[in-house]
Design an enzyme around this catalytic site. Structure first.
Site, PDB file in Angstrom:
ATOM      1  N   GLY A 192      -6.858   0.556   3.649  1.00  0.00           N
ATOM      2  CA  GLY A 192      -8.318   0.769   3.574  1.00  0.00           C
ATOM      3  C   GLY A 192      -8.736   1.496   2.310  1.00  0.00           C
ATOM      4  N   GLY A 193      -7.753   2.076   1.601  1.00  0.00           N
ATOM      5  CA  GLY A 193      -8.039   2.705   0.308  1.00  0.00           C
ATOM      6  C   GLY A 193      -8.996   3.881   0.396  1.00  0.00           C
ATOM      7  CB  VAL A 194     -11.087   5.463  -2.256  1.00  0.00           C
ATOM      8  CG1 VAL A 194     -12.230   6.467  -2.312  1.00  0.00           C
ATOM      9  CG2 VAL A 194      -9.957   5.875  -3.185  1.00  0.00           C
ATOM     10  CB  CYS A 195     -13.668   1.967   0.732  1.00  0.00           C
ATOM     11  SG  CYS A 195     -14.976   1.344   1.780  1.00  0.00           S
ATOM     12  CG  HIS A 197     -47.436  -4.848  11.178  1.00  0.00           C
ATOM     13  ND1 HIS A 197     -47.541  -3.881  10.198  1.00  0.00           N
ATOM     14  CD2 HIS A 197     -48.184  -4.421  12.229  1.00  0.00           C
ATOM     15  CE1 HIS A 197     -48.339  -2.911  10.643  1.00  0.00           C
ATOM     16  NE2 HIS A 197     -48.728  -3.210  11.868  1.00  0.00           N
ATOM     17  CD  GLU A 251      -2.575   1.652   0.220  1.00  0.00           C
ATOM     18  OE1 GLU A 251      -3.397   0.850  -0.218  1.00  0.00           O
ATOM     19  OE2 GLU A 251      -2.377   2.782  -0.300  1.00  0.00           O
ATOM     20  CE  LYS A 252      -0.306   5.208  -5.425  1.00  0.00           C
ATOM     21  NZ  LYS A 252      -0.926   6.479  -5.186  1.00  0.00           N
TER      22      LYS A 252
END
Ligand code: FAD
Length: 469
Positions: A38-41, A445, A33-34
């Site tokens: 977790g990236g953009v998300c 319900h 990972e640069k």
């Protein structure tokens, strides 16, 4: 040189899920990972935006419906700084959790920028400038995601001309906000700041907002934006801007050939995301990149180079976190030698506007374009006790079925908790359900899910709580 079974480039919801699953399947795995795990998300996409959306919704409720419900709060204020701190706390907890899961499943995580140098080798440049090469005996998974598209006439300055990354981190609510792009990200974030008091203007180049989404659903959201004083320009192109002496921005737009100027404080450019396929070294190893920059892969996630796989935003639309994650899981199993393939009936989509829109499968128009005669069942939340109790009666559930067989072809929901309810629609499509299957399933319900049951009954002319026409 260190050797792994699999190397995953990128730790977004595609990459980290793939690496965890590879670890579970006892594959020796390296995830590179640069930026942030977790990236953009996790860092500036799904989660941060949903935290702010939830805060906006709560604030909105406190203003609009709580007094009617008999809850008096006195003065209700918002504190953008506290909100950001809270949101960042959630991001930290989640990214920490991902690190922990990678570790406990035996996957190594390495910080650095990866380049593919051969069909089974990856070079990693680390922060200290050193370079290390790794070998993958079974496969390299490209999960590098996507980045915000910038428009040349609206270069980001991080303050007044911003993208989604900055928009989820504002520590001040702009008085006026102009959003270029009436797609998912633009409308979600635009509505957050509108709820906190910003005057919202949306400029969309196409004739409709949220193109491709059931337009009956979109109209409900459009009306909500306008009811709150927002302005929507369609068939309108943002041409450029000029800074005014008072610090505001005069944006020039072209509405069907007619020039107009809109003065605003902040411009959010939300015209889409482009796949991160450049600079990865793919050209050197002969991996195909399509015209739009995606790296296509087959049902097993393989690119045209059999040892190199692509998943998530990089592999093509829809650019959604759950699509990336499911591909990550499947491809991990493929690499581990299991019988697995990308084989699903639909990828549901959720749009966290207010109210939410969620869709799975075909719209009526898409089904008709395929030559299928349809019968549509629809049930409005205005006729549902639970929605009334929540004071959220705008919207409906729409079920598109094959007119002859009544097999479910698509589900489209606009209204409260649409994003949660659509899972039932996705399950119906995966199980090849008929309207009758849903109508005969007893739904508790009072719940919002009853609207799904009633819409299915309506497709058969047998809804109980509305008149069947
Ligand atoms: P990414 O999350 O983009 O991760 C890719 C990772 O790879 C990044 O961390 C990047 O730094 C890393 N990387 C790239 N190149 C290299 C390299 N050479 N070496 C090492 N690492 C590299 N989707 C939803 O489903 N629901 C939502 O509600 C939603 N909301 C969103 C809101 C916003 C504001 C945005 C911007 C997006 C949203 N999305 C949403 C889309 C979602 O974030 C993406 O679909 C998802 O993150 C894609 O996952 P990915 O793993 O393919 O890539």
């Amino acid at each position: 040189m260190k050797t792994y079974d699999a190397i995953v480039i990128g730790s977004g919801p595609g990459g980290y899920v793939c690496a965890i699953r590879l670890g579970q399947l006892k594959q020796k795995t390296l995830c590179i990972e640069k930026e942030e795990v977790g990236g953009v998300c996790l860092n500036w996409g799904c989660i941060p935006s949903k935290a702010l959306i939830n805060a906006a919704h709560t604030y909105e409720k406190a203003h609009s419906s709580m007094a009617t419900m008999g809850i008096k709060l006195g003065s209700v204020e918002h504190d953008p700084n506290a909100m950001q701190d809270w949101k960042e706390g959630i991001v930290k907890r989640l990214t920490g959790g991902v690190r922990g899961l990678l570790k406990s499943n035996g996957a190594d995580l390495l910080a650095g920028t990866a380049t593919v140098v051969s069909p089974n080798r990856v070079e990693v440049k680390k922060a200290d400038g050193s370079v290390e090469t790794f070998e993958a005996t079974k496969g390299i998974v490209l999960a590098t995601g996507s980045s915000t598209i910038e428009i040349p006439s609206f270069k980001f300055d991080g303050k007044q001309i911003i993208g989604a990354k900055e928009a989820v981190s504002l520590r001040e609510v702009p008085k006026r906000l102009l959003v270029i792009g009436g797609g998912v990200i633009g409308l979600e974030l635009g509505m957050v700041y509108q709820a906190f008091g910003a005057e919202l203007v949306v400029v969309e180049a196409l004739p409709t907002l949220l193109t491709g989404v059931d337009q009956d659903c979109v109209k409900v959201v459009e009306r909500r934006i306008q009811k709150r004083g927002g302005k929507i320009y369609k068939n309108a192109k943002a041409m450029g801007y000029e800074k005014q002496s008072d610090g505001s921005i005069a944006v020039k737009i072209d509405v069907e050939g007619k020039p107009e100027t809109i003065v605003t404080d902040v411009v959010l450019v939300a015209v889409g995301m482009r796949p991160n396929s450049r600079g990865l070294g793919l050209e050197n190893v002969g991996v195909n990149i399509d015209k739009r920059g995606f790296v296509p892969s087959d049902e097993f996630g393989r690119t045209n180079v059999p040892t190199i796989y692509s998943i998530g935003d990089l592999s093509g639309p829809p650019m959604l976190a759950h699509k990336a994650s499911k591909e990550g899981e499947v491809i991990a199993e493929v690499i581990a030698g299991h019988k697995a393939a990308k084989d699903w009936a639909c990828i549901p989509g959720a749009i966290f506007t207010d109210p939410e829109i969620a869709t799975a499968g075909l719209t009526a128009e898409e089904a008709q374009a395929k030559g299928i005669e349809v019968s549509v069942g629809k049930f409005p939340f205005a006729a549902l006790g639970k929605a009334m109790a929540m004071m959220e009666t705008d919207g409906f559930v729409k079920i598109v079925t094959d007119k002859k067989t009544k097999q479910v072809l698509g589900v489209h929901i606009v209204g409260p908790e649409a994003s949660t309810m659509i899972s039932e629609g996705a399950l119906a499509l995966e199980m090849a359900a008929f309207a009758e299957d849903i109508a005969l399933t007893i739904h508790p319900h009072p719940t919002l899910g009853e609207a799904f049951m009633e819409a299915a009954a309506h497709a058969m002319g047998a809804a109980i709580h509305i008149v069947n026409r």
